[in-house]
Design an enzyme around this catalytic site. Sequence first.
Site, PDB file in Angstrom:
ATOM      1  N   LYS A  62       0.840  -1.208   0.000  1.00 13.44           N
ATOM      2  CA  LYS A  62       0.000   0.000   0.000  1.00 13.44           C
ATOM      3  C   LYS A  62       0.870   1.251   0.000  1.00 13.44           C
ATOM      4  O   LYS A  62       0.572   2.224  -0.708  1.00 13.44           O
ATOM      5  CB  LYS A  62      -0.923   0.005   1.217  1.00 13.44           C
ATOM      6  N   HIS A 104       0.791  -7.472  17.443  1.00 13.37           N
ATOM      7  CA  HIS A 104      -0.257  -8.504  17.440  1.00 13.37           C
ATOM      8  C   HIS A 104      -0.864  -8.662  18.822  1.00 13.37           C
ATOM      9  O   HIS A 104      -0.214  -8.422  19.837  1.00 13.37           O
ATOM     10  CB  HIS A 104       0.232  -9.859  16.932  1.00 13.37           C
TER      11      HIS A 104
HETATM   12  C1  COA Z   1      -3.859  -3.266  -1.498  1.00 12.35           C
HETATM   13  C2  COA Z   1      -4.083  -4.682  -0.981  1.00 12.35           C
HETATM   14  C3  COA Z   1      -2.907  -5.058  -0.092  1.00 12.35           C
HETATM   15  C4  COA Z   1      -5.425  -4.633  -0.271  1.00 12.35           C
HETATM   16  O1  COA Z   1      -5.566  -5.517   0.700  1.00 12.35           O
HETATM   17  P1  COA Z   1      -6.988  -6.018   1.318  1.00 12.35           P
HETATM   18  O2  COA Z   1      -6.592  -6.819   2.492  1.00 12.35           O
HETATM   19  O3  COA Z   1      -7.799  -6.642   0.254  1.00 12.35           O
HETATM   20  O4  COA Z   1      -7.814  -4.751   1.748  1.00 12.35           O
HETATM   21  P2  COA Z   1      -7.693  -3.752   2.995  1.00 12.35           P
HETATM   22  O5  COA Z   1      -9.016  -3.655   3.640  1.00 12.35           O
HETATM   23  O6  COA Z   1      -6.517  -4.075   3.864  1.00 12.35           O
HETATM   24  O7  COA Z   1      -7.360  -2.380   2.266  1.00 12.35           O
HETATM   25  C5  COA Z   1      -8.249  -1.801   1.379  1.00 12.35           C
HETATM   26  C6  COA Z   1      -7.779  -0.392   1.094  1.00 12.35           C
HETATM   27  O8  COA Z   1      -6.465  -0.454   0.526  1.00 12.35           O
HETATM   28  C7  COA Z   1      -6.282   0.739  -0.222  1.00 12.35           C
HETATM   29  N1  COA Z   1      -5.645   0.379  -1.478  1.00 12.35           N
HETATM   30  C8  COA Z   1      -6.143  -0.348  -2.502  1.00 12.35           C
HETATM   31  N2  COA Z   1      -5.259  -0.440  -3.517  1.00 12.35           N
HETATM   32  C9  COA Z   1      -4.174   0.238  -3.116  1.00 12.35           C
HETATM   33  C10 COA Z   1      -2.929   0.554  -3.718  1.00 12.35           C
HETATM   34  N3  COA Z   1      -2.619   0.120  -4.950  1.00 12.35           N
HETATM   35  N4  COA Z   1      -2.049   1.278  -3.029  1.00 12.35           N
HETATM   36  C11 COA Z   1      -2.333   1.737  -1.790  1.00 12.35           C
HETATM   37  N5  COA Z   1      -3.507   1.491  -1.159  1.00 12.35           N
HETATM   38  C12 COA Z   1      -4.405   0.758  -1.821  1.00 12.35           C
HETATM   39  C13 COA Z   1      -7.649   1.374  -0.452  1.00 12.35           C
HETATM   40  O9  COA Z   1      -7.725   2.562   0.327  1.00 12.35           O
HETATM   41  C14 COA Z   1      -8.613   0.309   0.060  1.00 12.35           C
HETATM   42  O10 COA Z   1      -9.764   0.827   0.677  1.00 12.35           O
HETATM   43  P3  COA Z   1     -10.904   1.570  -0.198  1.00 12.35           P
HETATM   44  O11 COA Z   1     -11.129   0.699  -1.405  1.00 12.35           O
HETATM   45  O12 COA Z   1     -12.063   1.638   0.739  1.00 12.35           O
HETATM   46  O13 COA Z   1     -10.328   2.921  -0.556  1.00 12.35           O
HETATM   47  C15 COA Z   1      -4.115  -5.640  -2.207  1.00 12.35           C
HETATM   48  O14 COA Z   1      -2.912  -5.582  -2.906  1.00 12.35           O
HETATM   49  C16 COA Z   1      -4.516  -7.056  -1.953  1.00 12.35           C
HETATM   50  O15 COA Z   1      -5.631  -7.372  -2.220  1.00 12.35           O
HETATM   51  N6  COA Z   1      -3.694  -7.931  -1.455  1.00 12.35           N
HETATM   52  C17 COA Z   1      -4.060  -9.291  -1.149  1.00 12.35           C
HETATM   53  C18 COA Z   1      -3.183 -10.231  -1.915  1.00 12.35           C
HETATM   54  C19 COA Z   1      -3.453 -11.678  -1.683  1.00 12.35           C
HETATM   55  O16 COA Z   1      -2.873 -12.477  -2.371  1.00 12.35           O
HETATM   56  N7  COA Z   1      -4.282 -12.068  -0.735  1.00 12.35           N
HETATM   57  C20 COA Z   1      -4.673 -13.419  -0.588  1.00 12.35           C
HETATM   58  C21 COA Z   1      -3.960 -14.142   0.469  1.00 12.35           C
HETATM   59  S1  COA Z   1      -5.005 -15.345   1.163  1.00 12.35           S
END
Ligand code: COA
Length: 120
Positions: A62, A104
């Site tokens: 992020k 944690h």
């Molecule tokens: C950005 C990322 C880390 C989001 O993670 P997430 O756990 O799905 O979502 P979170 O709730 O932690 O975060 C969501 C927020 O991240 C932020 N975000 C999304 N894309 C982003 C980017 N490229 N850069 C910075 N922030 C970002 C947004 O603000 C979003 O909230 P919003 O849509 O309400 O504005 C994404 O790259 C991702 O989905 N990673 C998961 C990868 C994976 O393989 N997971 C499976 C393992 S079981």
Amino acid sequence: MISGIGLDLVELDRIQTIYERNARFAERILSVRERQKFQMLSDGRKLEYLAGRFAAKEAFAKALGTGIGENCTFQQIEVLNDSLGKPILYFQNTLVNGFVSITHTKHVAAAQVILQEGEA
Ligand SMILES: CC(C)(COP(=O)(O)OP(=O)(O)OC[C@H]1O[C@@H](n2cnc3c(N)ncnc32)[C@H](O)[C@@H]1OP(=O)(O)O)[C@@H](O)C(=O)NCCC(=O)NCCS
């Protein structure tokens, strides 16, 4: 100058469920050096460590602004500890100009990343 910030929160029971279904999840998330440490931990600490690394890597992705994807994979991000336990970030085997903090509890792990550009 600060060039990016990232924050992530992970539920431990979600990570436990995924890990119990597929032990290779740890291999997917942790680098070789992180796994060496992981293997030496008790089961409880393993879960904290895995969830904390997962949160730190998502927070880094992020802060970078890419999210996790082909240009920023879990394997490319590494969080090692210095001799006092402080976490240190590496990306693509290079020390990151920035900071990571991990926490944690019994239920969740969270991490924050701050990236810098130029001189601090
Ligand atoms: C950005 C990322 C880390 C989001 O993670 P997430 O756990 O799905 O979502 P979170 O709730 O932690 O975060 C969501 C927020 O991240 C932020 N975000 C999304 N894309 C982003 C980017 N490229 N850069 C910075 N922030 C970002 C947004 O603000 C979003 O909230 P919003 O849509 O309400 O504005 C994404 O790259 C991702 O989905 N990673 C998961 C990868 C994976 O393989 N997971 C499976 C393992 S079981």
